[in-house]
Design a protein around this motif. Structure first.
Motif, PDB file in Angstrom:
ATOM      1  N   ASP A  66      30.966  31.747  29.348  1.00  0.00           N
ATOM      2  CA  ASP A  66      30.596  32.990  28.682  1.00  0.00           C
ATOM      3  C   ASP A  66      31.658  33.270  27.630  1.00  0.00           C
ATOM      4  O   ASP A  66      32.861  33.188  27.907  1.00  0.00           O
ATOM      5  CB  ASP A  66      30.517  34.155  29.670  1.00  0.00           C
ATOM      6  N   HIS A  79      28.081  35.813  24.185  1.00  0.00           N
ATOM      7  CA  HIS A  79      27.019  34.834  24.399  1.00  0.00           C
ATOM      8  C   HIS A  79      27.412  33.845  25.488  1.00  0.00           C
ATOM      9  O   HIS A  79      28.574  33.655  25.798  1.00  0.00           O
ATOM     10  CB  HIS A  79      26.652  34.100  23.105  1.00  0.00           C
ATOM     11  N   ARG A  80      26.382  33.270  26.093  1.00  0.00           N
ATOM     12  CA  ARG A  80      26.538  32.193  27.072  1.00  0.00           C
ATOM     13  C   ARG A  80      26.383  30.898  26.310  1.00  0.00           C
ATOM     14  O   ARG A  80      25.453  30.728  25.524  1.00  0.00           O
ATOM     15  CB  ARG A  80      25.468  32.332  28.146  1.00  0.00           C
ATOM     16  N   ALA A 103      23.066  31.591  24.041  1.00  0.00           N
ATOM     17  CA  ALA A 103      22.155  32.708  24.288  1.00  0.00           C
ATOM     18  C   ALA A 103      22.950  33.994  24.136  1.00  0.00           C
ATOM     19  O   ALA A 103      23.978  34.166  24.793  1.00  0.00           O
ATOM     20  CB  ALA A 103      21.548  32.627  25.687  1.00  0.00           C
ATOM     21  N   ILE A 105      24.106  37.674  24.706  1.00  0.00           N
ATOM     22  CA  ILE A 105      24.107  38.487  25.921  1.00  0.00           C
ATOM     23  C   ILE A 105      24.032  39.956  25.523  1.00  0.00           C
ATOM     24  O   ILE A 105      24.963  40.487  24.911  1.00  0.00           O
ATOM     25  CB  ILE A 105      25.361  38.224  26.776  1.00  0.00           C
ATOM     26  N   TYR A 114      20.230  34.890  31.924  1.00  0.00           N
ATOM     27  CA  TYR A 114      20.963  33.869  31.173  1.00  0.00           C
ATOM     28  C   TYR A 114      21.140  32.598  31.988  1.00  0.00           C
ATOM     29  O   TYR A 114      21.127  31.504  31.435  1.00  0.00           O
ATOM     30  CB  TYR A 114      22.295  34.435  30.682  1.00  0.00           C
TER      31      TYR A 114
END
Length: 133
Positions: A66, A79-80, A103, A105, A114
């Motif tokens: 993360d 974001h991940r 992705a 967050i 997620y």
């Protein structure tokens, strides 16, 4: 480099994700008599959350983390990120591809969402096959 973005909504939701496939990059061998696996192991020792995987009978390094928002570093949204680092078989000099998934967050969102998106990326990478023309 190739960038993949979802263009259609899934159950009415626009997925805030991307996948980037890099152009091949050259990395010298750790030792003249070593192979790409030594490079992967060296990277794994320096990369948090890294683990060895196999893609189409080729050793690969997978990592996941993360990334918090940090405006000072130009990261506006948390974001991940999941990445695969894969040596190209029989390349001379040794070349590697990177596949990176991100992705965004949303604040207060469910982490399970997620986790599922990363599982989807892992499933996509599980279908990876080398093609020799």
């Amino acid at each position: 480099m190739t960038l993949y973005l979802p263009t259609e909504r899934l159950h009415g939701v626009a997925l805030p994700v991307s996948i980037i496939a890099s152009e091949p990059i050259e990395i010298p061998r750790v030792r003249p008599d070593s192979g790409p696996e030594a490079v992967l192991l060296a990277l794994a020792s320096e990369t948090s959350g890294a683990e060895m995987r196999e893609l189409d009978d080729t050793a690969a390094l997978r990592s996941e983390r993360d990334v918090p928002a940090d405006a000072a570093q130009g990261i506006d949204v948390a974001h991940r990120q999941a990445e695969y680092f894969v040596p190209i078989p029989d390349s001379t000099p040794d070349q590697y591809l990177t596949f990176s998934f991100s992705a965004l967050i949303a604040p207060g969102s469910d982490p399970a969402f997620y986790d599922t998106l990363v599982e989807l990326f892992d499933a996509v990478m599980g279908t990876f096959r080398w093609s020799y023309a």
